[in-house]
Design a protein around this motif. Structure first.
Motif, PDB file in Angstrom:
ATOM      1  N   ALA A  98      27.036 -27.263   1.833  1.00 15.21           N
ATOM      2  CA  ALA A  98      27.328 -26.405   2.986  1.00 15.21           C
ATOM      3  C   ALA A  98      28.530 -26.988   3.715  1.00 15.21           C
ATOM      4  CB  ALA A  98      26.120 -26.355   3.915  1.00 15.21           C
ATOM      5  N   ALA A  99      29.187 -26.150   4.457  1.00 12.76           N
ATOM      6  CA  ALA A  99      30.336 -26.596   5.226  1.00 12.76           C
ATOM      7  C   ALA A  99      29.870 -27.546   6.323  1.00 12.76           C
ATOM      8  CB  ALA A  99      31.057 -25.399   5.832  1.00 12.76           C
ATOM      9  N   PRO A 100      30.380 -28.771   6.329  1.00 13.54           N
ATOM     10  CA  PRO A 100      30.022 -29.677   7.415  1.00 13.54           C
ATOM     11  C   PRO A 100      30.662 -29.195   8.716  1.00 13.54           C
ATOM     12  CG  PRO A 100      31.533 -30.743   5.870  1.00 13.54           C
ATOM     13  CD  PRO A 100      31.232 -29.388   5.336  1.00 13.54           C
ATOM     14  N   PRO A 101      30.189 -29.691   9.862  1.00 13.16           N
ATOM     15  CA  PRO A 101      30.777 -29.270  11.134  1.00 13.16           C
ATOM     16  C   PRO A 101      32.300 -29.432  11.112  1.00 13.16           C
ATOM     17  CG  PRO A 101      28.859 -30.633  11.515  1.00 13.16           C
ATOM     18  CD  PRO A 101      29.144 -30.677  10.031  1.00 13.16           C
ATOM     19  N   GLY A 102      32.987 -28.412  11.600  1.00 10.04           N
ATOM     20  CA  GLY A 102      34.446 -28.463  11.648  1.00 10.04           C
ATOM     21  C   GLY A 102      35.121 -27.885  10.417  1.00 10.04           C
ATOM     22  N   THR A 103      34.365 -27.609   9.358  1.00 12.51           N
ATOM     23  CA  THR A 103      34.950 -26.987   8.177  1.00 12.51           C
ATOM     24  C   THR A 103      34.337 -25.603   8.017  1.00 12.51           C
ATOM     25  OG1 THR A 103      33.306 -27.883   6.676  1.00 12.51           O
ATOM     26  CG2 THR A 103      35.291 -29.197   7.005  1.00 12.51           C
ATOM     27  N   ARG A 104      34.916 -24.837   7.141  1.00 15.41           N
ATOM     28  CA  ARG A 104      34.498 -23.451   7.038  1.00 15.41           C
ATOM     29  C   ARG A 104      34.401 -22.989   5.587  1.00 15.41           C
ATOM     30  NH1 ARG A 104      36.000 -20.417  11.964  1.00 15.41           N
ATOM     31  NH2 ARG A 104      36.560 -21.961  13.493  1.00 15.41           N
ATOM     32  N   ARG A 105      33.556 -23.629   4.816  1.00  9.88           N
ATOM     33  CA  ARG A 105      33.360 -23.192   3.439  1.00  9.88           C
ATOM     34  C   ARG A 105      32.010 -23.664   2.925  1.00  9.88           C
ATOM     35  NH1 ARG A 105      31.951 -27.558   1.704  1.00  9.88           N
ATOM     36  NH2 ARG A 105      33.266 -29.352   1.707  1.00  9.88           N
ATOM     37  N   ASP A 106      31.441 -22.863   2.043  1.00 11.09           N
ATOM     38  CA  ASP A 106      30.211 -23.228   1.354  1.00 11.09           C
ATOM     39  C   ASP A 106      30.478 -23.092  -0.143  1.00 11.09           C
ATOM     40  OD1 ASP A 106      28.762 -23.499   3.779  1.00 11.09           O
ATOM     41  OD2 ASP A 106      28.371 -21.347   3.811  1.00 11.09           O
ATOM     42  N   LEU A 107      29.822 -23.911  -0.946  1.00  7.07           N
ATOM     43  CA  LEU A 107      30.029 -23.935  -2.391  1.00  7.07           C
ATOM     44  C   LEU A 107      28.705 -23.625  -3.077  1.00  7.07           C
ATOM     45  CD1 LEU A 107      31.922 -24.736  -4.799  1.00  7.07           C
ATOM     46  CD2 LEU A 107      31.065 -27.054  -4.508  1.00  7.07           C
ATOM     47  N   TYR A 108      28.743 -22.654  -4.012  1.00  2.47           N
ATOM     48  CA  TYR A 108      27.537 -22.219  -4.718  1.00  2.47           C
ATOM     49  C   TYR A 108      27.760 -22.242  -6.224  1.00  2.47           C
ATOM     50  CZ  TYR A 108      26.185 -20.124  -0.255  1.00  2.47           C
ATOM     51  OH  TYR A 108      25.866 -19.913   1.055  1.00  2.47           O
ATOM     52  N   GLN A 109      26.658 -22.424  -6.952  1.00  3.43           N
ATOM     53  CA  GLN A 109      26.646 -22.208  -8.389  1.00  3.43           C
ATOM     54  C   GLN A 109      25.812 -20.962  -8.623  1.00  3.43           C
ATOM     55  OE1 GLN A 109      24.261 -24.794 -11.014  1.00  3.43           O
ATOM     56  NE2 GLN A 109      26.201 -25.096 -12.097  1.00  3.43           N
ATOM     57  N   LEU A 110      26.360 -19.998  -9.362  1.00  5.91           N
ATOM     58  CA  LEU A 110      25.664 -18.743  -9.610  1.00  5.91           C
ATOM     59  C   LEU A 110      25.202 -18.668 -11.061  1.00  5.91           C
ATOM     60  CD1 LEU A 110      28.185 -16.278  -7.886  1.00  5.91           C
ATOM     61  CD2 LEU A 110      26.291 -17.563  -6.852  1.00  5.91           C
ATOM     62  N   VAL A 111      24.021 -18.098 -11.269  1.00  6.78           N
ATOM     63  CA  VAL A 111      23.492 -17.820 -12.600  1.00  6.78           C
ATOM     64  C   VAL A 111      22.989 -16.387 -12.561  1.00  6.78           C
ATOM     65  CG1 VAL A 111      21.777 -18.435 -14.338  1.00  6.78           C
ATOM     66  CG2 VAL A 111      22.784 -20.228 -12.910  1.00  6.78           C
ATOM     67  N   ALA A 112      23.420 -15.562 -13.527  1.00  2.00           N
ATOM     68  CA  ALA A 112      23.041 -14.143 -13.509  1.00  2.00           C
ATOM     69  C   ALA A 112      22.825 -13.623 -14.920  1.00  2.00           C
ATOM     70  CB  ALA A 112      24.116 -13.325 -12.809  1.00  2.00           C
ATOM     71  N   GLU A 113      22.005 -12.588 -15.016  1.00  2.49           N
ATOM     72  CA  GLU A 113      21.714 -11.921 -16.282  1.00  2.49           C
ATOM     73  C   GLU A 113      22.153 -10.463 -16.183  1.00  2.49           C
ATOM     74  OE1 GLU A 113      20.660 -13.469 -18.962  1.00  2.49           O
ATOM     75  OE2 GLU A 113      20.290 -15.374 -17.929  1.00  2.49           O
ATOM     76  N   PRO A 114      22.482  -9.835 -17.318  1.00  2.00           N
ATOM     77  CA  PRO A 114      22.823  -8.410 -17.287  1.00  2.00           C
ATOM     78  C   PRO A 114      21.656  -7.603 -16.702  1.00  2.00           C
ATOM     79  CG  PRO A 114      23.411  -9.367 -19.400  1.00  2.00           C
ATOM     80  CD  PRO A 114      22.595 -10.401 -18.661  1.00  2.00           C
ATOM     81  N   GLY A 115      22.009  -6.502 -16.094  1.00  2.00           N
ATOM     82  CA  GLY A 115      21.005  -5.642 -15.471  1.00  2.00           C
ATOM     83  C   GLY A 115      21.583  -5.067 -14.195  1.00  2.00           C
ATOM     84  N   PRO A 116      20.738  -4.808 -13.221  1.00  2.00           N
ATOM     85  CA  PRO A 116      21.240  -4.224 -11.971  1.00  2.00           C
ATOM     86  C   PRO A 116      22.292  -5.131 -11.328  1.00  2.00           C
ATOM     87  CG  PRO A 116      18.843  -4.203 -12.026  1.00  2.00           C
ATOM     88  CD  PRO A 116      19.307  -5.006 -13.201  1.00  2.00           C
ATOM     89  N   GLU A 117      23.265  -4.511 -10.683  1.00  2.00           N
ATOM     90  CA  GLU A 117      24.310  -5.268  -9.997  1.00  2.00           C
ATOM     91  C   GLU A 117      23.735  -6.011  -8.803  1.00  2.00           C
ATOM     92  OE1 GLU A 117      26.088  -1.985  -6.861  1.00  2.00           O
ATOM     93  OE2 GLU A 117      27.017  -2.159  -8.829  1.00  2.00           O
ATOM     94  N   LYS A 118      24.361  -7.136  -8.476  1.00  2.00           N
ATOM     95  CA  LYS A 118      24.040  -7.865  -7.251  1.00  2.00           C
ATOM     96  C   LYS A 118      25.052  -7.381  -6.226  1.00  2.00           C
ATOM     97  CE  LYS A 118      23.001 -10.983  -4.155  1.00  2.00           C
ATOM     98  NZ  LYS A 118      23.348 -10.375  -2.888  1.00  2.00           N
ATOM     99  N   ARG A 119      24.596  -6.556  -5.290  1.00  2.00           N
ATOM    100  CA  ARG A 119      25.472  -6.008  -4.254  1.00  2.00           C
ATOM    101  C   ARG A 119      25.279  -6.828  -2.981  1.00  2.00           C
ATOM    102  NH1 ARG A 119      27.786  -0.587  -2.577  1.00  2.00           N
ATOM    103  NH2 ARG A 119      27.679  -0.109  -4.783  1.00  2.00           N
ATOM    104  N   SER A 120      26.403  -7.264  -2.396  1.00  2.00           N
ATOM    105  CA  SER A 120      26.349  -8.042  -1.157  1.00  2.00           C
ATOM    106  C   SER A 120      26.946  -7.235  -0.020  1.00  2.00           C
ATOM    107  CB  SER A 120      27.137  -9.347  -1.307  1.00  2.00           C
ATOM    108  OG  SER A 120      26.548 -10.166  -2.284  1.00  2.00           O
TER     109      SER A 120
END
Length: 181
Positions: A98-120
């Motif tokens: 997660a972004a520490p105080p004073g910074t503005r970014r988060d880092l994720y690892q994504l894992v997905a399978e075919p099928g319905p879309e992931k809508r955000s």
């Protein structure tokens, strides 16, 4: 490493990073070349004004030249970390940092399978998402402008608009950086 040696190493490292010669850094900082040479050799005892002048020219905080902050290494093994799963798609996002105080970014690892879309839904105004596919294929990006990506491909898109992630191959993986402005 003592304070003088740390300062010598720091000034040399930042000078080289900035692509400056010893002569050019001395000129820009208003410091005698011999003083800077001694400092980088670890035999000088510069004034606080000299260190401030050098940090200003090098474009780094004063503390980067004088404070030996310990290097922190954090490892999160695959399959570990805090994971959130989608209710509507075979999609999981694991927060790596997660972004520490004073910074503005988060880092994720994504894992997905075919099928319905992931809508955000749109994130905070000014959010930009950066994504690199590490395995498989996916359609990623704004709902009306998603692009197909394969291994090693990178995309950046506004995260403050509705966007999708659609896995096109089994075990599709990606790294996502969410940058908040």
């Amino acid at each position: 490493m003592d304070a003088v040696s740390f300062l010598a190493t720091s000034v040399r490292r930042e000078r080289e990073r900035a692509g400056l010669t010893l002569t050019e850094l001395a000129r820009r900082a208003g410091v005698a070349k011999s003083t800077l040479s001694q400092l980088e050799s670890g035999v000088g005892n510069p004034s606080v004004e000299t260190v401030w002048a050098l940090s200003n020219v090098l474009g780094v905080p004063f503390s980067r030249l004088v404070d030996p902050t310990p290097v922190r290494v954090e490892v999160i093994r695959f399959g570990q970390g805090t994971t959130a799963r989608s209710e509507h798609a075979d999609y999981a996002a694991t927060l790596l940092t997660a972004a520490p105080p004073g910074t503005r970014r988060d880092l994720y690892q994504l894992v997905a399978e075919p099928g319905p879309e992931k809508r955000s839904d749109p994130h905070l105004p000014g959010t930009v998402e950066h994504l690199v596919i590490t395995q498989g294929r996916a359609r990623v990006g704004p709902v009306d402008a998603d692009v197909e990506l394969g291994p090693g491909d990178y995309v950046s898109y506004p995260g403050d608009q509705p966007h999708v992630f659609i896995a096109l191959e089994p075990d599709t993986r990606a790294v996502l950086i969410s940058e908040h402005r």
